[in-house]
Design an enzyme around this catalytic site. Structure first.
Site, PDB file in Angstrom:
ATOM      1  CG  ASP A   1      -3.170   2.634   5.346  1.00 28.84           C
ATOM      2  OD1 ASP A   1      -4.343   2.373   4.993  1.00 28.84           O
ATOM      3  OD2 ASP A   1      -2.394   1.789   5.807  1.00 28.84           O
TER       4      ASP A   1
ATOM      5  CG  ASP B   1       1.614   3.172   4.706  1.00 29.38           C
ATOM      6  OD1 ASP B   1       0.542   2.740   5.133  1.00 29.38           O
ATOM      7  OD2 ASP B   1       2.507   2.430   4.229  1.00 29.38           O
TER       8      ASP B   1
ATOM      9  CG  ASP C   1      -0.170   0.233   2.538  1.00 32.78           C
ATOM     10  OD1 ASP C   1       1.084   0.291   2.513  1.00 32.78           O
ATOM     11  OD2 ASP C   1      -0.827   0.364   3.575  1.00 32.78           O
TER      12      ASP C   1
HETATM   13  N1  CTP Z   1       0.776   0.995  11.431  1.00 33.96           N
HETATM   14  C1  CTP Z   1       0.199   1.419  12.595  1.00 33.96           C
HETATM   15  N2  CTP Z   1      -1.105   1.148  12.865  1.00 33.96           N
HETATM   16  C2  CTP Z   1      -1.852   0.460  11.964  1.00 33.96           C
HETATM   17  C3  CTP Z   1      -1.295   0.028  10.758  1.00 33.96           C
HETATM   18  C4  CTP Z   1       0.044   0.319  10.530  1.00 33.96           C
HETATM   19  O1  CTP Z   1       0.874   2.041  13.402  1.00 33.96           O
HETATM   20  N3  CTP Z   1      -3.121   0.205  12.226  1.00 33.96           N
HETATM   21  C5  CTP Z   1       2.181   1.296  11.171  1.00 33.96           C
HETATM   22  C6  CTP Z   1       2.999   0.028  11.228  1.00 33.96           C
HETATM   23  O2  CTP Z   1       3.560  -0.150  12.486  1.00 33.96           O
HETATM   24  C7  CTP Z   1       4.050   0.266  10.201  1.00 33.96           C
HETATM   25  C8  CTP Z   1       3.518   1.359   9.293  1.00 33.96           C
HETATM   26  O3  CTP Z   1       2.315   1.814   9.889  1.00 33.96           O
HETATM   27  O4  CTP Z   1       5.189   0.749  10.838  1.00 33.96           O
HETATM   28  C9  CTP Z   1       3.282   0.897   7.901  1.00 33.96           C
HETATM   29  O5  CTP Z   1       2.446  -0.236   7.898  1.00 33.96           O
HETATM   30  P1  CTP Z   1       2.145  -1.061   6.597  1.00 33.96           P
HETATM   31  O6  CTP Z   1       1.646  -0.179   5.517  1.00 33.96           O
HETATM   32  O7  CTP Z   1       1.249  -2.175   7.002  1.00 33.96           O
HETATM   33  O8  CTP Z   1       3.539  -1.724   6.255  1.00 33.96           O
HETATM   34  P2  CTP Z   1       4.777  -1.217   5.403  1.00 33.96           P
HETATM   35  O9  CTP Z   1       5.952  -1.299   6.299  1.00 33.96           O
HETATM   36  O10 CTP Z   1       4.491   0.095   4.764  1.00 33.96           O
HETATM   37  O11 CTP Z   1       4.937  -2.341   4.319  1.00 33.96           O
HETATM   38  P3  CTP Z   1       4.142  -2.497   2.931  1.00 33.96           P
HETATM   39  O12 CTP Z   1       5.081  -2.091   1.874  1.00 33.96           O
HETATM   40  O13 CTP Z   1       3.774  -3.938   2.853  1.00 33.96           O
HETATM   41  O14 CTP Z   1       2.928  -1.608   2.996  1.00 33.96           O
HETATM   42 MN    MN Z   2       2.699   0.415   3.732  1.00 29.80          MN
HETATM   43 MN    MN Z   3      -0.324   0.825   5.534  1.00 23.52          MN
END
Ligand code: CTP
Ligand code: MN
Ligand code: MN
Length: 495
Positions: free
Chosen positions: A419, A298, A296
């Protein structure tokens, strides 16, 4: 795993460069290529020179003659993504070894190319077990296997025998059994049979639907639902998130590229600037850590004046919606109040910022269409055959659509998970740190804060339990300093 290091440790020991004449290639069948990404140009130049002095052929440019690609701090996926971005006509026809820097340094000290060992197989096996545990709602076991995989990744030299693993942290009985199996038999029987199991395959498919967690998937599997087809025909009422997840299943299970993340960043920045001038958008998550791919995108949004950010999310979301950028969104209100939240409680993994979990509709460059920037209005969604997403059969063909002329074409957009999080400026540094990840890194950092410093770290604040007060910070650097740690840049938080 990135070891957390106390601050004010002695400076780097620079490796003294050795003189010496060029020697002819000792290993004519081996052509090395060092990936500059994350290694940096000067270290790459130094290591290349070292390799040549040891009699290795080190290529300056990537070409068909390369047999070994050496990278540092890149994941296998990142190296493969880089490789895919190379001109295919120049791709090596012979099998290409993708190797970690440890293989290079090992070979340098041995004076010859060392045998390519099974360490990466060990890592893969442990990561799969972690994934299976997480999918099965066994987070504790998941963390244990993730830690074991991170320890194996961090070892300075190849593992050839179990005796090398004595005394290492985080390697439990189960992990050790798996490692032994891989070292002795080349593969873990447990992992191989798990991969083949109906349960694992069904869990992977069902939890691959956005909005479906481990518990729901497990319940459906107990009812005999193993495929998306069976789910669609089951008569289950799906919530809005799950309906969107099913409708955009293929897109959402396809990785998001850095370029796509940047395109979305541009859209978000424009929207935010137009609804609240002066507000700031920061890319967080894996892309801030320098990853080339993600599941995703963020973003964290703030405004330099405390309080100005109130009400921002709903304006941003309305604007995005009115422009047809959103296929789905769910906004959660901010529920964090400093005075009400006891910092002495163990910090929860969840933060309480105002956030929006969304699915963006991102226009894609088309080979046969004019280039389009940004998103397309929703009503041009030509893929909407049938009256509800649940009745269409897009499992494997949502990338292909029928144009009015009956020709097959690629649809001009893709769905991307995004997000959005809004933070007041006073909590911004903590929010950036918390939302940059990785999840394992965050867990280690919070553990350090609690166990070594008697402090509670969350995405909102840092509380000193001994002094009984909150510690302010306006940058990530200040937070690391409060924790008595050397600053770790985002690119080194991928553990
Ligand atoms: N996070 C959070 N609370 C959530 C979801 C996520 O604090 N409800 C934080 C996680 O701890 C993470 C960051 O947001 O450090 C990013 O989460 P995520 O998008 O799930 O993972 P990524 O590390 O960005 O990996 P990816 O490339 O798969 O998205
Ligand atoms: Mn992410
Ligand atoms: Mn995320």
């Amino acid at each position: 795993m990135v070891p957390l290091k106390r601050r004010k440790v002695a400076g780097n020991n620079s490796v003294a460069e050795q003189g010496g004449d060029k020697t002819p290639p000792k290993f004519p069948e081996v052509f090395l290529f060092l990936l500059e990404r994350k290694m940096g140009a000067s270290r790459r130049a130094f290591l290349s020179q070292l390799g040549r002095k040891k009699g290795f052929q080190v290529e300056e440019l990537f070409s068909t003659s390369v047999t070994h690609i050496i990278s540092e701090n890149n994941s296998g996926d990142e190296v493969r993504a880089w490789l895919d971005s190379q001109d295919r006509t120049r791709r090596c026809p012979a099998p290409l070894h993708l190797l970690d820097i440890s293989w290079f340094t090992e070979s340098m000290s041995a004076g010859h190319p060392v045998q390519i060992l099974d360490r990466h197989k060990v890592q893969d096996a442990l990561s799969l077990l972690a994934e299976n545990a997480e999918l099965s709602d066994q987070d504790g076991r998941g963390v244990a296997f993730r830690r074991a995989a991170a320890v194996m990744k961090s070892l300075p030299e190849p593992v050839t025998s179990m005796t090398q693993l004595r005394g290492l942290p985080c390697l439990g009985e189960h992990s050790l059994r798996v490692i032994r199996d891989v070292l002795e038999n080349g593969a873990s029987r447990e992992v191989e049979s798990m991969k083949q199991s109906k349960q694992y395959k069904a869990l992977k498919v069902l939890t691959g639907v956005f909005g479906v967690g481990a518990k729901t998937a497990a319940r459906w599997i107990r009812e005999g639902i193993h495929t998306l087809h069976q789910l669609r025909n089951s008569g289950h009422t799906l919530n809005r998130a799950q309906q969107a997840g099913l409708e955009h299943y293929d897109d959402l299970n396809q990785q998001v590229s850095k370029a796509e993340a940047e395109a979305i960043q541009q859209i978000v920045e424009e929207v935010v600037a137009s609804v609240l001038p002066g507000a700031k958008v920061t890319l967080t998550g894996g892309f801030r850590r320098g990853k080339l791919m993600g599941h995703d995108v963020d973003f964290l949004i703030t405004h330099p004046e405390e309080g100005k950010e109130v009400g921002l999310m709903s304006k941003v979301v309305s604007w995005l919606e009115s422009q047809g950028f959103l296929l789905y969104q769910k906004t959660t209100r901010n529920s964090y109040l400093v005075s009400d939240d006891s910092p002495a409680l163990p910090p929860s993994n969840m933060d309480r910022f105002e956030r929006c979990l969304s699915i963006f509709k991102l226009a894609q460059d088309q080979p046969h269409r004019a280039k389009q920037l940004g998103a397309l209005p929703l009503d041009t969604a030509e893929h909407r055959r049938g009256d509800s997403g649940l009745q269409t059969d897009q499992d494997s063909c949502s990338q292909r659509i029928q144009t009015p002329g009956g020709q097959e074409d690629t649809k001009p957009w893709r769905a991307v998970r995004v997000d959005l999080v809004v933070s007041p400026i006073s909590q911004f540094a903590f929010a950036v740190l918390g939302w940059t990840g990785s999840k394992l890194f965050e867990r280690e950092l919070r553990r350090w804060a609690g166990q070594e410093k008697a402090m509670s770290l969350s995405s909102h604040a840092l509380y000193d339990n001994k002094k009984r007060k909150y510690l302010q910070a306006s940058s990530e650097e200040e937070i690391f300093a409060h924790l008595d740690l050397e600053f770790i840049p985002p690119s080194e938080r991928n553990a």
